[in-house]
Every structure is written in structure tokens, then in C-alpha cells.
Design a protein around this motif. Sequence first.
Motif, PDB file in Angstrom:
ATOM      1  N   TYR A  15       0.827  -1.205   0.000  1.00 11.68           N
ATOM      2  CA  TYR A  15       0.000   0.000   0.000  1.00 11.68           C
ATOM      3  C   TYR A  15       0.862   1.257   0.000  1.00 11.68           C
ATOM      4  N   ARG A  16       0.346   2.303  -0.633  1.00  8.05           N
ATOM      5  CA  ARG A  16       0.914   3.641  -0.522  1.00  8.05           C
ATOM      6  C   ARG A  16      -0.187   4.501   0.085  1.00  8.05           C
ATOM      7  N   VAL A  17       0.109   5.102   1.224  1.00  9.70           N
ATOM      8  CA  VAL A  17      -0.876   5.847   1.996  1.00  9.70           C
ATOM      9  C   VAL A  17      -0.770   7.333   1.665  1.00  9.70           C
TER      10      VAL A  17
ATOM     11  N   PHE B 210      -3.752   4.657   9.125  1.00  8.42           N
ATOM     12  CA  PHE B 210      -3.558   3.367   8.471  1.00  8.42           C
ATOM     13  C   PHE B 210      -3.017   2.343   9.462  1.00  8.42           C
TER      14      PHE B 210
ATOM     15  N   GLU C 232       4.854   4.192   2.259  1.00  5.89           N
ATOM     16  CA  GLU C 232       4.662   2.884   1.645  1.00  5.89           C
ATOM     17  C   GLU C 232       4.739   1.798   2.708  1.00  5.89           C
TER      18      GLU C 232
ATOM     19  N   THR D 255     -11.726  -2.199   2.448  1.00  4.79           N
ATOM     20  CA  THR D 255     -11.161  -1.585   1.246  1.00  4.79           C
ATOM     21  C   THR D 255     -11.944  -0.348   0.818  1.00  4.79           C
TER      22      THR D 255
ATOM     23  N   GLY E 261     -10.614   2.231   2.974  1.00  4.69           N
ATOM     24  CA  GLY E 261      -9.227   2.475   2.594  1.00  4.69           C
ATOM     25  C   GLY E 261      -9.068   3.379   1.390  1.00  4.69           C
ATOM     26  N   LYS E 262     -10.060   3.406   0.514  1.00  3.87           N
ATOM     27  CA  LYS E 262      -9.981   4.262  -0.670  1.00  3.87           C
ATOM     28  C   LYS E 262      -9.811   5.725  -0.296  1.00  3.87           C
TER      29      LYS E 262
ATOM     30  N   ILE F 275      -5.776   5.598   0.891  1.00  3.60           N
ATOM     31  CA  ILE F 275      -4.776   4.904   0.071  1.00  3.60           C
ATOM     32  C   ILE F 275      -4.583   5.662  -1.231  1.00  3.60           C
ATOM     33  N   GLU F 276      -3.337   5.759  -1.638  1.00  4.34           N
ATOM     34  CA  GLU F 276      -2.989   6.419  -2.898  1.00  4.34           C
ATOM     35  C   GLU F 276      -2.687   5.328  -3.929  1.00  4.34           C
TER      36      GLU F 276
ATOM     37  N   PRO G 200      -3.620  -0.694  -4.438  1.00  2.00           N
ATOM     38  CA  PRO G 200      -2.791  -1.653  -3.716  1.00  2.00           C
ATOM     39  C   PRO G 200      -2.701  -2.972  -4.485  1.00  2.00           C
TER      40      PRO G 200
END
Length: 97
Positions: A8-10, A18, A50, A76, A79-80, A83-84, A87
Amino acid sequence: MINVGLYYRVKEGHEKEFEEIFKKVVETLKSANVGFIDGKLYKNVDNPREYMIYSEWKDLDSFRKFMLSREFKNTTDYGKQIIEGRPYHRIFQEINA
């Protein structure tokens, strides 16, 4: 047993959020008896936004069922917001030599 790496990239400023969500999800999965064994969270030392979640599952079927569950979809969907990008995951199976 299988191991899954989820990458993941936050979004900037959401790192602690996160990390807290990860802790809650692991606690929930451990008590749910769904084939989840354990999970650990790793942060990229060169890019602290990351992350990799390294998880252990009883078998591939347990992991696949989780991926199709409402709980995973709810996580998820939330998470959208933090999250960037998209994932991805990799599945590994232990080889008994």
C-alpha cells in the motif's frame, strides 16, 4: 500455510490512521476463526508512506474467502479514502524441504 504480502501507498497525513486500522483488523481476524494466523505491518524505510502487510493464512482457500468477504470489502471501501493508487498483493506458499 501461505503468506501474503499486501502493498500500500498511503496518502500523506494518513500514516497513523492506516497503522491503527491495521491493528484493529488483525485483532478482528485473529478472533474470527477464518484461517488467519498472524499479520505484521512494515513501513518502507526510504518512503514512510509505503507499507507492506505480511500475513500468514492456514491455506489459500481461507485467504480467498476473506478477499471475497463483506468485511474485506468494507475495509477496502474505507481504505480508498486514505490509500494512494491501487494496492496489490503477492501470495507465497511455504516449501517443505
